[in-house]
Enzyme design. Structure first.
Site, PDB file in Angstrom:
ATOM      1  CB  CYS A 120      -5.388  -4.808  -2.459  1.00 48.86           C
ATOM      2  SG  CYS A 120      -5.474  -5.031  -4.252  1.00 48.86           S
ATOM      3  CB  CYS A 122      -2.054  -7.074  -5.929  1.00 48.66           C
ATOM      4  SG  CYS A 122      -1.732  -5.592  -4.976  1.00 48.66           S
ATOM      5  CB  CYS A 130      -6.154  -6.413  -7.510  1.00 52.97           C
ATOM      6  SG  CYS A 130      -4.743  -5.291  -7.701  1.00 52.97           S
ATOM      7  CE  LYS A 195      -4.629   1.146  -7.103  1.00 56.77           C
ATOM      8  NZ  LYS A 195      -4.348   0.082  -6.148  1.00 56.77           N
ATOM      9  CE  LYS A 248      -2.556   3.950  -5.141  1.00 54.56           C
ATOM     10  NZ  LYS A 248      -2.665   2.575  -4.772  1.00 54.56           N
ATOM     11  CE1 TYR A 313       4.677   4.563   0.769  1.00 51.36           C
ATOM     12  CE2 TYR A 313       3.992   5.974  -1.062  1.00 51.36           C
ATOM     13  CZ  TYR A 313       3.956   4.758  -0.404  1.00 51.36           C
ATOM     14  OH  TYR A 313       3.175   3.740  -0.906  1.00 51.36           O
TER      15      TYR A 313
HETATM   16  C1  PBG Z   1      -2.606  -2.374  -4.165  1.00 45.32           C
HETATM   17  C2  PBG Z   1      -2.041  -1.006  -4.071  1.00 45.32           C
HETATM   18  C3  PBG Z   1      -1.122  -0.368  -4.917  1.00 45.32           C
HETATM   19  C4  PBG Z   1      -0.842   0.859  -4.318  1.00 45.32           C
HETATM   20  C5  PBG Z   1      -1.611   0.942  -3.164  1.00 45.32           C
HETATM   21  N1  PBG Z   1      -2.374  -0.209  -3.048  1.00 45.32           N
HETATM   22  C6  PBG Z   1      -0.427  -0.830  -6.122  1.00 45.32           C
HETATM   23  C7  PBG Z   1      -1.142  -1.115  -7.353  1.00 45.32           C
HETATM   24  O1  PBG Z   1      -2.354  -0.937  -7.482  1.00 45.32           O
HETATM   25  O2  PBG Z   1      -0.474  -1.591  -8.254  1.00 45.32           O
HETATM   26  C8  PBG Z   1       0.136   1.870  -4.834  1.00 45.32           C
HETATM   27  C9  PBG Z   1       0.734   2.773  -3.811  1.00 45.32           C
HETATM   28  C10 PBG Z   1       1.949   3.514  -4.235  1.00 45.32           C
HETATM   29  O3  PBG Z   1       2.388   3.487  -5.405  1.00 45.32           O
HETATM   30  O4  PBG Z   1       2.498   4.180  -3.370  1.00 45.32           O
HETATM   31  N2  PBG Z   1      -3.474  -2.627  -5.185  1.00 45.32           N
END
Ligand code: PBG
Length: 323
Positions: A120, A122, A130, A195, A248, A313
């Site tokens: 990604c 970001c 992103c 997502k 997710k 985690y």
């Molecule tokens: C990157 C990304 C994110 C997460 C995983 N990859 C953050 C987002 O999209 O803002 C979140 C993972 C987490 O909250 O544990 N884009």
């Protein structure tokens, strides 16, 4: 036959009986542990909102990975914290970038451990979005080019799986094509297919220093009320060449996981995100909930819903609890 002949409590009488009829089992090899890697040596910067998690320099990361391997955990997924960010996310596809160097170190020092990478932009853009921003908008197609370049560098360094998490349209196809052209036809793509634009990523953004500097991610991540659209996302990602589909966050989207499991004959992953983790930790620290039981109950519910792979985690703590 109903009561009194039927008594479902018979099979719940004691632990050996419950174990015998248990339908869902957690295994450490189902887990993937997210790790945050930064530059320097001997660095461990604790992430206050995610107790037990930290930004680690490569030497510390390698030590962590050795422990992960010894616990029988399925693998790790890497997130990079670059020293500097810019408008074009150049740290993301730098062959000497932080994640690229981390992959090589893990592959050298901890052979046999599966290494996935989050793909990604970001963490690498100065604005925290992103993708490429033009006139306040995240533009789709140019953003894919950066992702594809990043994925190729990851594969080149030995990444076992690349996992795009940006939600640009067509990014799986873009990454697949770039990987194949670069001679990495055998590198699988685990797509963050469904997502959602979730508030539960809050602690992660502190961890990865990736909070958008303006606006939010609702123009590319999914709208939480929608599940049919999730099915479309997953169908398209499969057509584009995804090998594993991810949902997710996990717990607020168990229905989406269950539908994905029913509909698609590919491995389904779910990401128990930072906010899901931190809520359990915070409640446990207040004495409001039992940490270990909440951890295992949340994980088993994700597996029961249909996710064979769980990014969490809790991977180390759960592996210890199960072992
Ligand atoms: C990157 C990304 C994110 C997460 C995983 N990859 C953050 C987002 O999209 O803002 C979140 C993972 C987490 O909250 O544990 N884009």
């Amino acid at each position: 036959m109903a009561y009194p002949e039927t008594r479902l409590r018979r099979l719940r009488a004691n632990e050996p009986m419950r174990r015998l009829v248990r339908e869902t089992r957690l295994e450490p090899e189902n887990f993937i542990l997210p790790l945050f890697v930064c530059s320097g040596e001997g660095v461990r910067r604790d992430i206050s909102s995610m107790p037990g998690n930290a930004q680690l320099s490569i030497d510390r990361l390698v030590a962590e990975c050795a422990e992960v391997r010894s616990l029988g955990i399925g693998g790790v997924i890497l997130f990079g914290i670059p020293d500097s960010k810019d408008e074009s996310a150049s740290g993301n596809y730098d062959p000497e970038g932080i994640v690229q160097r981390a992959i090589r170190a893990i592959k050298r020092e901890v052979p046999g451990l599966l290494v996935a990478t989050d793909v990604c932009n970001c963490e690498y853009t100065s604005h925290g979005h992103c993708g490429k921003v033009v006139a306040g908008e995240v533009v789709n197609d140019e953003s894919i080019e950066w992702l594809a370049r990043a994925a190729v560098t990851h594969a080149e360094c030995g990444a076992d799986i690349v996992a795009p998490s940006d939600m640009m349209d067509g990014r799986v196809a873009g990454i697949r094509e770039a990987l194949d052209d670069a001679g990495h036809a055998n590198t699988p793509i685990m797509s963050y297919a469904a997502k959602y634009a979730s508030c539960f990523y809050g602690p992660f953004r502190e961890a990865a220093e990736s909070t958008p500097q303006f606006g939010d991610r609702r123009g590319y991540q999914m709208d939480p009320p929608n599940w049919r659209e999730a099915i479309r996302e997953m169908e398209l990602d499969l057509e584009e060449g995804a090998d594993i589909l991810m949902v997710k966050p996990a717990l607020p989207y168990l229905d989406v996981i269950a539908r994905a499991r029913e509909q698609f004959d590919v491995p389904i992953a779910a990401y128990q995100v930072s906010g899901e983790f931190s809520m359990i930790m915070a409640a446990a620290r207040n004495g409001w909930i039992d940490e270990q039981r909440a951890m295992l109950e949340s994980l088993v519910s994700i597996k029961r819903a249909g996710a064979g792979i769980i990014l969490t985690y809790f991977a180390k703590a759960a592996a210890r609890a199960l072992g």
